[in-house]
Design a protein around this motif. Structure first.
Motif, mmCIF file in Angstrom:
data_model
loop_
_atom_site.group_PDB
_atom_site.id
_atom_site.type_symbol
_atom_site.label_atom_id
_atom_site.label_comp_id
_atom_site.label_asym_id
_atom_site.label_seq_id
_atom_site.Cartn_x
_atom_site.Cartn_y
_atom_site.Cartn_z
ATOM 1 N N ASP A 1 29.149 62.028 24.741
ATOM 2 C CA ASP A 1 28.492 61.934 26.057
ATOM 3 C C ASP A 1 27.437 63.027 26.207
ATOM 4 O O ASP A 1 26.325 62.771 26.686
ATOM 5 C CB ASP A 1 29.533 62.073 27.191
ATOM 6 C CG ASP A 1 30.443 60.854 27.254
ATOM 7 O OD1 ASP A 1 30.102 59.828 26.625
ATOM 8 O OD2 ASP A 1 31.497 60.937 27.920
ATOM 9 N N ALA A 2 27.814 64.249 25.798
ATOM 10 C CA ALA A 2 26.884 65.376 25.919
ATOM 11 C C ALA A 2 25.627 65.124 25.078
ATOM 12 O O ALA A 2 24.505 65.441 25.492
ATOM 13 C CB ALA A 2 27.571 66.663 25.475
ATOM 14 N N LEU A 3 25.836 64.509 23.938
ATOM 15 C CA LEU A 3 24.725 64.223 23.029
ATOM 16 C C LEU A 3 23.713 63.276 23.691
ATOM 17 O O LEU A 3 22.496 63.492 23.615
ATOM 18 C CB LEU A 3 25.304 63.586 21.764
ATOM 19 C CG LEU A 3 24.483 63.614 20.499
ATOM 20 C CD1 LEU A 3 24.040 65.015 20.167
ATOM 21 C CD2 LEU A 3 25.317 63.061 19.337
ATOM 22 N N LEU A 4 24.237 62.256 24.360
ATOM 23 C CA LEU A 4 23.353 61.304 25.035
ATOM 24 C C LEU A 4 22.530 62.004 26.114
ATOM 25 O O LEU A 4 21.322 61.795 26.223
ATOM 26 C CB LEU A 4 24.177 60.166 25.672
ATOM 27 C CG LEU A 4 24.815 59.192 24.690
ATOM 28 C CD1 LEU A 4 25.678 58.172 25.434
ATOM 29 C CD2 LEU A 4 23.737 58.479 23.858
ATOM 30 N N LYS A 5 23.213 62.875 26.871
ATOM 31 C CA LYS A 5 22.516 63.594 27.952
ATOM 32 C C LYS A 5 21.412 64.473 27.390
ATOM 33 O O LYS A 5 20.302 64.525 27.921
ATOM 34 C CB LYS A 5 23.507 64.461 28.738
ATOM 35 C CG LYS A 5 24.241 63.668 29.804
ATOM 36 C CD LYS A 5 25.007 64.599 30.727
ATOM 37 C CE LYS A 5 26.097 63.817 31.437
ATOM 38 N NZ LYS A 5 27.370 64.509 31.470
ATOM 39 N N ILE A 6 21.721 65.171 26.309
ATOM 40 C CA ILE A 6 20.720 66.076 25.727
ATOM 41 C C ILE A 6 19.541 65.282 25.183
ATOM 42 O O ILE A 6 18.386 65.669 25.334
ATOM 43 C CB ILE A 6 21.349 66.929 24.611
ATOM 44 C CG1 ILE A 6 22.321 67.902 25.245
ATOM 45 C CG2 ILE A 6 20.294 67.672 23.828
ATOM 46 C CD1 ILE A 6 23.159 68.636 24.264
ATOM 47 N N LYS A 7 19.846 64.141 24.591
ATOM 48 C CA LYS A 7 18.753 63.349 24.034
ATOM 49 C C LYS A 7 17.846 62.860 25.162
ATOM 50 O O LYS A 7 16.627 62.826 25.015
ATOM 51 C CB LYS A 7 19.310 62.210 23.195
ATOM 52 C CG LYS A 7 19.808 62.752 21.847
ATOM 53 C CD LYS A 7 20.127 61.680 20.851
ATOM 54 C CE LYS A 7 20.419 62.324 19.491
ATOM 55 N NZ LYS A 7 21.034 61.420 18.558
#
Ligand SMILES: [Zn+2]
Ligand SMILES: [Zn+2]
Ligand SMILES: [Zn+2]
Ligand SMILES: [Zn+2]
Length: 494
Positions: A479-485
């Motif tokens: 989830d964090a990865l999606l937000k950062i992207k």
């Protein structure tokens, strides 16, 4: 003890295996409570005590409730087991006010489950009997043999009257369980025997990672790094973050062999110095075992420098003094509250000039700190001042370096620590971005680093069961990865 007996179990890669690939996934032959377990539900293994509102099974043994999903389940309390425990009047002396007295009955449950397969599934029973039992060695360890005699053999034959199983047979099954079992279950102590996983040999730097599913104990073993054809497939039966002396002691006492792996043979433990002390005489050299494969070997300073200002006057300690020192420091650690960040930091500071920073005693404390910073009251991530965010990052990086050597590749401990590392870096970066104290190019560089940590943590932790704490962390990483992207897209391509 006969020390010339080693493990002959051996599994090699039949083809090249890439990191992350599944080597085996299998259901257990038998599962049951570990030795020394507390009173627990025979169906789902939930711990029960006098204060718990438990139920009673037909056989008289306590269970969590009459609707426990483990009652009648192949890896729980089967109908056959229930009937035998009932007929044998195994629970007749059970005082429901005194659970402690009933506790030792649980040592006999897993052996009984193996023995019941003799009638019920002879193929599985033969498979179990084909596993190593190390009876010759175990027979010479009176403490162990006598405990099995009273809590398992006599329990099954005398107390429960199941004389169809011979003493030898029961002792063999006890040995097979001790030597070949995997500890499974989350937050509960259950052991399981598996049809082929037992063939993996031990190495203090394993090349596999394994996890088990909560509902059926299915064990999945994956390559944690690339494994080439004919290379042994290994796991560690010892805690990899312990020093050589402790690991070898554990393996000898519990698995009945002397480890002579690369890590054990190297006084520097492959450059990790997880058993090293700082020399009190020269403060430069490290105190290492002269021969780590000999538990009685002395330890000496490794400083060979001849320059007068750096030369060591010489320092050697006996194995006994070293062990005393380590156990004294260990008991100091054991007395620290597991959430007490300040005392842990004080401990590290106190032994700064005694223990190498990556000594296993420091590593354990640092592993705790890597997770406590950001998690507990007073230290929640968003409340942490910058200096403590840097401290969390420093600790994570330091321990990761060691894990890269002793638990390399796609291993749970690396996955968790990479996740822990991404968080402070991300917060510092966004704080600095908000105050415009970093340039756009540093920002991009930092985000790339965060993405790298999260991608690897997400991949590693995706191997863990969804409802385990690691599985939940893996989902959070994704989830964090999606937000950062998304964020990355806003500020420009990263
Ligand atoms: Zn239950
Ligand atoms: Zn029952
Ligand atoms: Zn070893
Ligand atoms: Zn020295």
């Amino acid at each position: 003890m006969n020390l010339s007996v080693y493990c002959f179990r051996y599994m090699v890669a039949g083809r090249d295996l890439i990191a992350g690939s599944i080597i085996l996934a299998e259901l257990p032959l038998v599962v049951g409570p570990c030795n020394g377990s507390k009173v627990q539900c025979l169906g789902c293994y939930q711990t029960l005590d006098e204060t718990y509102l438990y139920s009673k099974c037909n056989c008289g043994w306590p269970i969590c409730s009459s609707t426990c999903p483990g009652i009648g389940h192949a890896f729980g309390h089967t109908e056959e087991e229930c009937a035998i425990l009932k007929d044998s009047k195994s629970s007749q002396n059970f005082d429901y006010k005194d659970f402690d007295n009933f506790k030792e009955n649980y040592n006999a449950v897993a052996p009984l489950r193996c023995l019941l397969l003799k009638e019920m599934d002879s193929k599985k029973y033969e498979k179990i009997l084909s596993m190593e039992n190390h009876n010759e060695i175990r027979r010479n360890i009176p403490e162990l043999w006598n405990l099995n005699q009273t809590t398992v053999v006599d329990k099954i034959r005398k107390d429960w009257g199941l004389v169809e199983f011979s003493e030898d047979e029961i002792h063999s099954v006890c040995g097979i369980l001790e030597v070949n079992c995997f500890e499974v279950g989350h937050n509960i102590s259950i052991r399981g025997l598996y049809p082929s996983a037992f063939l993996m040999s031990h190495d203090c730097v394993p090349n596999t990672n394994h996890s088990d599913e909560e509902n059926n104990f299915k064990l999945t073993v994956r390559a944690s790094m690339d494994i080439h054809t004919n290379q042994p497939i290994t796991l560690s039966y010892a805690y990899t973050l312990q020093g050589t002396l402790r690991r070898r002691e554990h393996l000898l006492e519990n698995k009945f062999f002397e480890c002579r792996c690369k890590r054990c043979s190297d006084p520097a433990e492959l450059g990790t110095y997880t058993s090293a002390l700082i020399c009190p005489k020269c403060n430069i050299g490290l105190v290492l075992s002269i021969n780590p494969l000999d538990n009685d070997s002395s330890w000496t300073c490794n400083n060979k420098c001849t320059k007068p200002d750096k030369k060591c006057p010489g320092y050697t300690v006996t194995a006994k003094s070293m062990q005393l020192l380590i156990s004294r420091i260990q008991s100091e650690i054991d007395s620290i509250d597991p959430n007490d960040v300040e005392t842990m930091e004080k401990f590290l500071d106190k032994y700064r000039n005694v223990l190498h920073p990556t000594h296993f005693l420091c590593l354990g404390v640092k592993l705790s700190l890597s997770q406590l910073y950001g998690k507990i009251t007073g230290y929640l991530l968003h409340e942490l001042p910058d200096d403590l965010l840097y401290r969390k990052m420093e600790i994570c990086r330091e321990i990761l370096k060691i894990f890269d050597t002793v638990e390399p590749g796609l291993t749970k401990i690396r996955g968790v620590t990479l996740y822990e590392l991404h968080a402070p870096l991300m917060i510092l970066t966004s704080r600095q971005f908000e105050t415009q104290s970093i340039s756009k190019s540093i920002l991009k560089h930092r985000l790339k680093e965060v993405v790298k940590y999260l991608e690897e943590a997400g991949l590693i932790l995706s191997y863990e069961p969804d409802n385990s704490s690691e599985g939940i962390m893996g989902k959070a990483a994704k989830d964090a990865l999606l937000k950062i992207k998304d964020w990355g897209k806003i500020i420009g391509r990263i």
